[in-house]
Design an enzyme around this catalytic site. Structure first.
Site, PDB file in Angstrom:
ATOM      1  N   ALA A  65       0.851  -1.193   0.000  1.00  0.00           N
ATOM      2  CA  ALA A  65       0.000   0.000   0.000  1.00  0.00           C
ATOM      3  C   ALA A  65       0.886   1.241   0.000  1.00  0.00           C
ATOM      4  CB  ALA A  65      -0.901  -0.013   1.226  1.00  0.00           C
ATOM      5  N   GLY A 104       0.961  -5.150   1.029  1.00  0.00           N
ATOM      6  CA  GLY A 104      -0.158  -5.301   0.100  1.00  0.00           C
ATOM      7  C   GLY A 104       0.281  -5.902  -1.213  1.00  0.00           C
ATOM      8  N   GLU A 107       0.071  -9.483  -0.596  1.00  0.00           N
ATOM      9  CA  GLU A 107      -1.357  -9.847  -0.536  1.00  0.00           C
ATOM     10  C   GLU A 107      -1.977  -9.863  -1.927  1.00  0.00           C
ATOM     11  OE1 GLU A 107      -1.884  -6.774   2.528  1.00  0.00           O
ATOM     12  OE2 GLU A 107      -3.094  -8.262   3.585  1.00  0.00           O
ATOM     13  N   GLU A 127       4.150  -5.299   7.544  1.00  0.00           N
ATOM     14  CA  GLU A 127       3.248  -4.328   8.171  1.00  0.00           C
ATOM     15  C   GLU A 127       3.517  -4.184   9.673  1.00  0.00           C
ATOM     16  OE1 GLU A 127       2.444  -6.625   5.998  1.00  0.00           O
ATOM     17  OE2 GLU A 127       0.854  -5.934   4.660  1.00  0.00           O
TER      18      GLU A 127
HETATM   19  N1  T1G Z   1       4.544   3.512   0.174  1.00  0.00           N
HETATM   20  C1  T1G Z   1       4.983   4.732  -0.202  1.00  0.00           C
HETATM   21  N2  T1G Z   1       6.258   5.021  -0.512  1.00  0.00           N
HETATM   22  C2  T1G Z   1       7.149   4.015  -0.419  1.00  0.00           C
HETATM   23  C3  T1G Z   1       6.771   2.703  -0.009  1.00  0.00           C
HETATM   24  C4  T1G Z   1       5.401   2.465   0.286  1.00  0.00           C
HETATM   25  N3  T1G Z   1       4.956   1.272   0.629  1.00  0.00           N
HETATM   26  N4  T1G Z   1       7.897   1.937  -0.011  1.00  0.00           N
HETATM   27  C5  T1G Z   1       8.910   2.727  -0.393  1.00  0.00           C
HETATM   28  N5  T1G Z   1       8.468   3.976  -0.642  1.00  0.00           N
HETATM   29  C6  T1G Z   1       9.266   5.105  -1.116  1.00  0.00           C
HETATM   30  C7  T1G Z   1      10.347   5.510  -0.128  1.00  0.00           C
HETATM   31  O1  T1G Z   1       9.809   6.421   0.817  1.00  0.00           O
HETATM   32  C8  T1G Z   1      11.366   6.159  -1.039  1.00  0.00           C
HETATM   33  O2  T1G Z   1      10.891   7.447  -1.354  1.00  0.00           O
HETATM   34  C9  T1G Z   1      11.292   5.314  -2.312  1.00  0.00           C
HETATM   35  O3  T1G Z   1       9.985   4.677  -2.280  1.00  0.00           O
HETATM   36  C10 T1G Z   1      12.363   4.260  -2.372  1.00  0.00           C
HETATM   37  O4  T1G Z   1      12.250   3.522  -1.153  1.00  0.00           O
HETATM   38  C11 T1G Z   1      -2.608  -3.164   3.050  1.00  0.00           C
HETATM   39  C12 T1G Z   1      -1.222  -1.851   4.898  1.00  0.00           C
HETATM   40  C13 T1G Z   1      10.429  -1.789  -1.039  1.00  0.00           C
HETATM   41  C14 T1G Z   1      12.356  -2.734   0.253  1.00  0.00           C
HETATM   42  O5  T1G Z   1       6.452  -1.737   4.530  1.00  0.00           O
HETATM   43  O6  T1G Z   1      10.658  -1.728   2.594  1.00  0.00           O
HETATM   44  O7  T1G Z   1       0.996  -2.677   2.387  1.00  0.00           O
HETATM   45  O8  T1G Z   1      12.872   8.737  -0.481  1.00  0.00           O
HETATM   46  O9  T1G Z   1      14.569   4.077  -0.366  1.00  0.00           O
HETATM   47  O10 T1G Z   1      15.970   0.847  -0.392  1.00  0.00           O
HETATM   48  O11 T1G Z   1      -1.548  -4.884   4.204  1.00  0.00           O
HETATM   49  O12 T1G Z   1      11.091   0.753   0.208  1.00  0.00           O
HETATM   50  O13 T1G Z   1      12.695   8.154  -2.925  1.00  0.00           O
HETATM   51  O14 T1G Z   1      11.111   9.836  -1.913  1.00  0.00           O
HETATM   52  O15 T1G Z   1      13.201   2.254   0.758  1.00  0.00           O
HETATM   53  O16 T1G Z   1      15.181   0.100  -2.713  1.00  0.00           O
HETATM   54  C15 T1G Z   1       3.939  -2.367   3.579  1.00  0.00           C
HETATM   55  C16 T1G Z   1       8.154  -0.474   2.586  1.00  0.00           C
HETATM   56  C17 T1G Z   1       3.152  -1.130   3.394  1.00  0.00           C
HETATM   57  C18 T1G Z   1       7.510  -1.847   2.416  1.00  0.00           C
HETATM   58  C19 T1G Z   1      12.693  -0.836  -1.345  1.00  0.00           C
HETATM   59  N6  T1G Z   1       5.152  -2.283   2.782  1.00  0.00           N
HETATM   60  N7  T1G Z   1       9.221  -0.246   1.634  1.00  0.00           N
HETATM   61  O17 T1G Z   1      13.843  -0.403  -0.644  1.00  0.00           O
HETATM   62  O18 T1G Z   1      14.058   1.939  -1.596  1.00  0.00           O
HETATM   63  S1  T1G Z   1       1.659  -1.182   4.348  1.00  0.00           S
HETATM   64  C20 T1G Z   1       6.335  -1.951   3.346  1.00  0.00           C
HETATM   65  C21 T1G Z   1      10.420  -0.883   1.758  1.00  0.00           C
HETATM   66  C22 T1G Z   1       0.727  -2.322   3.498  1.00  0.00           C
HETATM   67  C23 T1G Z   1      -1.290  -3.762   3.411  1.00  0.00           C
HETATM   68  C24 T1G Z   1      -0.433  -2.880   4.239  1.00  0.00           C
HETATM   69  C25 T1G Z   1      11.475  -0.470   0.781  1.00  0.00           C
HETATM   70  C26 T1G Z   1      11.719  -1.475  -0.332  1.00  0.00           C
HETATM   71  P1  T1G Z   1      11.957   8.626  -1.690  1.00  0.00           P
HETATM   72  P2  T1G Z   1      13.587   2.968  -0.470  1.00  0.00           P
HETATM   73  P3  T1G Z   1      14.875   0.604  -1.360  1.00  0.00           P
END
Ligand code: T1G
Length: 682
Positions: A65, A104, A107, A127
């Site tokens: 998400a 997500g 999922e 999450e």
């Molecule tokens: N949403 C919005 N922005 C995101 C994002 C996300 N999920 N993940 C990364 N970004 C942005 C980040 O802020 C950065 O922005 C750029 O992308 C590169 O990220 C319904 C509720 C995927 C392993 O927890 O772990 O799904 O600084 O520097 O090192 O059940 O990003 O460039 O402006 O981290 O290559 C669950 C979170 C969400 C994964 C990549 N998902 N992301 O690492 O790049 S909640 C997460 C990461 C959800 C559902 C639930 C990592 C990455 P900017 P980065 P990276």
């Protein structure tokens, strides 16, 4: 970006290929969810299409998400509804996963009929790290696929499963080579079209697995009593055993919304973005013109060895330089012994140790720094020593080399002035142990060039560190704020608090260790020496040191350490000494309540953070929070001191500080007049 840009639709003969195309991580924003729903609907109605493949552009399949949408009103189609819609399709969907499928994104893949993954793919539900539970059916589909116990472990740990493990668990149906991924996915999609859909929502649960699951759940509940997200995950997976799928998904959604709106998740999401925001430094390119490739470290003590290991661990060749051969040999032993601890623990293989050691050459004499792109000085914290080393380095090091000092509080402007290249001099304040702690305060002077900063920041990130750029002042950001807390520790001990009370207040707040126990562990003589050098007093800590009570290393400090125990016990001798100091200082002792202790430990630090921001020593309030999260173990569920200040309210903080200043007569507690303006500085 138009809906069609974030999702592309193509076809391979009778298979529709729907491709996520939302750089940089295919986050499932509202635009993506809408476009996916439209593309699936379209393909399902097209008689020429037998099946659908869901693919993705970029190195990440889907990061889940869009976390940045969580503080806005939810917009349909919500992700759970999109996945429920996928269940209604007549035609199967196969996920072609060539990268990380997280949250997500995982999922979404679970709502497909099958999943084909490349070796570099991964599946994870992180999450929990955001104070949430999977909120799009993950707590219902994953247990049906891999069993409740394995699903519980994956959701509460939050760590991804690599492709091979995902195959073994049953998350991935096949492993494909990258170039064959789409073709194999299309073939499997046709196969499923012939056999019938494999909706996980239609599968039952193995009720016999419930006892094993409950056993694991009980352990987790005890271990994470303050993490509501763990309890929510357990409750939601438990629902998968009995409640019908749709009802269980509704309950999951209710749990998700409750957590999303809570302070803990808000703080954890804030921390996620704060860490990434700190990488953006105004006027500094994220990519240097000339990346750092070789490193020299001056000084093979605890810090120098740790720093050298950090670089060797990341694959850099490092020259670790001591003053003479014996020093170089001692440094080599120290590094080898540190690696041996990891080998004994099983966190490092013997061959990895050998490989990493081979990257470090242990030398005597500054001349060996001649070839390095980056030279990091980690010698004795004395300006005379710095002057000598930087003066000589200036002659020895490459003209374009960056010269960094690891000093934790000395004036980096002055150190730069010992060279003819101040534009290439900066501070890299590592935190001990340097091969473990992620934080590096990168200290820029008024003359540090953007390229020197860019090269240093990129090198720090290559180590997996979290570099935060700060300006020059005594103690930079972290230690300058810590000094305010330490002052209040000493004053409250003088006024009647005990070390045990102070430590208990801070550990209940969420820190792993309180300030007195920390002091005893580090050695009280270290800060005693610094106070004497700078003419500052801390009556209680000074008296302990004058009595030879340096902490664990002398068997007594704030606490006693009988028979060399590592866990201190309250010591009547120490309390007697404090009473004597109070009498000598003319301070009448009283009972302090825990709320006063907490506020006087935390609020002065916040006040100092506001001053730091007003002086431009830190660029953002969130940078200060990253420093405290990763340099001092500030409780992550509270976001950081400045985030916490925003939650408590700066006006209340100012009011309390004024009250304590009145009550104690300590003018240093008066709040900064711009506290409110600075607390949320972006
Ligand atoms: N949403 C919005 N922005 C995101 C994002 C996300 N999920 N993940 C990364 N970004 C942005 C980040 O802020 C950065 O922005 C750029 O992308 C590169 O990220 C319904 C509720 C995927 C392993 O927890 O772990 O799904 O600084 O520097 O090192 O059940 O990003 O460039 O402006 O981290 O290559 C669950 C979170 C969400 C994964 C990549 N998902 N992301 O690492 O790049 S909640 C997460 C990461 C959800 C559902 C639930 C990592 C990455 P900017 P980065 P990276």
């Amino acid at each position: 970006m138009s809906a069609m840009d974030v999702v592309k639709v193509g076809r391979q003969d009778d298979v529709a290929v729907v491709t996520l195309n939302n750089a940089p991580v295919n986050a499932l924003s509202h635009a993506v969810r809408s476009a996916l729903q439209a593309a699936f609907h379209e393909a399902d109605r097209d008689d020429a299409i037998r099946a659908i493949v869901l693919a993705a552009n970029g190195k990440v399949f889907c990061a889940g998400a869009d976390i940045s949408e969580f503080d806005q009103p939810p917009r349909a189609p919500l992700l759970p509804d999109l996945l429920a819609f996928m269940d209604t399709l007549a035609k199967p969907v196969v996920a072609a996963v060539g990268g990380a499928a997280l949250g997500g994104g995982c999922e979404l893949a679970l709502a497909c009929d099958a999943r084909i993954a490349t070796p570099s793919a991964g599946f994870g539900l992180p999450e929990v790290k955001l104070g949430l539970l999977p909120g799009a059916g993950g707590t219902q589909r994953l247990p049906r696929l891999i069993g409740a116990a394995a699903a519980l472990e994956m959701m509460t740990g939050g760590e991804p499963r690599k492709a091979e493990e995902a195959l073994a668990l049953g998350i991935a149906d096949r492993i494909a080579t990258p170039q064959d991924l789409l073709a194999e996915a299309a073939a499997l999609a046709r196969q499923v079209a012939g056999e019938g859909r494999r909706r996980l929502s239609a599968r039952g649960m193995d009720a016999g697995a419930l006892p094993g699951f409950e056993e694991k759940a009980a352990v987790l509940v005890n271990k994470h009593e303050d993490a509501d997200e763990i309890a929510a995950i357990i409750a939601s997976i438990r629902n998968s055993f009995g409640t019908d799928f749709a009802a269980a998904c509704r309950e999951e959604q209710a749990l998700f919304q409750k957590l999303r709106q809570g302070a803990r998740s808000k703080a954890l999401r804030y921390a996620f973005f704060a860490e990434r925001r700190s990488a953006h430094v105004e006027g500094v390119s994220p990519k240097p013109e000339k990346p750092i490739e070789t490193v020299a470290v001056i000084g093979g003590g605890t810090m120098g060895s740790g720093i050298a290991m950090s670089f060797a661990n990341a694959g850099f060749p490092v020259t670790l330089i001591e003053t003479d051969e014996e020093g170089a040999a001692r440094a080599q032993e120290r590094v080898g012994a540190t690696y041996d601890i990891s080998v004994r623990r099983g966190s490092l293989s013997a061959e990895d140790k050998t490989q990493r050691m081979a990257r470090i050459s242990f030398k005597a004499g500054l001349d060996h720094a001649a070839g390095a792109d980056l030279v990091i000085e980690a010698a004795f914290e004395d300006m005379g020593v710095k002057r000598d080393i930087f003066g000589r380095l200036d002659a020895v090091a490459r003209p374009d080399a960056v010269l960094a000092t690891n000093t934790s509080y000395l004036d980096v402007e002055a150190i730069a002035g010992f060279t003819a290249r101040p534009q290439q001099v900066l501070g890299m304040h590592f935190f001990s142990p340097a091969n473990v702690m992620r934080l590096v305060e990168v200290v820029r002077t008024g003359k540090t060039s953007p390229e020197a900063l860019a090269r240093t920041l990129a090198a720090a990130r290559a180590l997996g560190k979290l570099p935060v750029v700060v300006g020059v002042c005594h103690g930079f950001v972290g230690n300058r704020m810590l000094a305010r807390r330490s002052e209040q520790v000493d004053r409250m001990l003088l006024e009647g608090a005990t070390p045990a009370q102070i430590d208990a207040v801070l550990t209940r707040f969420g820190f792993r260790m309180g300030p007195c126990a920390m002091g005893d562990m580090a050695g009280l003589d270290i800060s005693w020496r610094m106070r004497k050098a700078t003419g500052r007093r801390a009556p209680v800590a000074d008296a302990l040191c004058e009595a030879g009570r340096f902490g664990q290393k002398t068997g007594a400090g704030y606490y006693a350490y009988p028979q060399g125990a590592r866990q201190g016990v309250e010591d009547p001798e120490a309390l007697k000494l404090m009473e004597a100091v109070s009498a000598r200082e003319g301070v009448a002792r009283r009972i302090l309540d825990d709320q006063e202790v907490l506020e006087r430990l935390v609020y002065p630090m916040i006040d100092e953070g506001a001053r730091i921001l007003a002086e431009g020593i830190a660029a953002r309030a969130s940078d200060i929070d990253v420093i405290w999260l990763h340099g001092y173990n500030w409780p992550r569920g509270l976001g950081g001191p400045m985030h916490y200040a925003g939650e408590v309210g700066p006006d209340l903080i100012a009011e309390r500080l004024d009250a304590y200043a009145e009550q104690t007569g300590d003018a240093s507690l008066r709040p900064f007049e711009r506290l409110g303006e600075m607390v949320g500085k972006k």
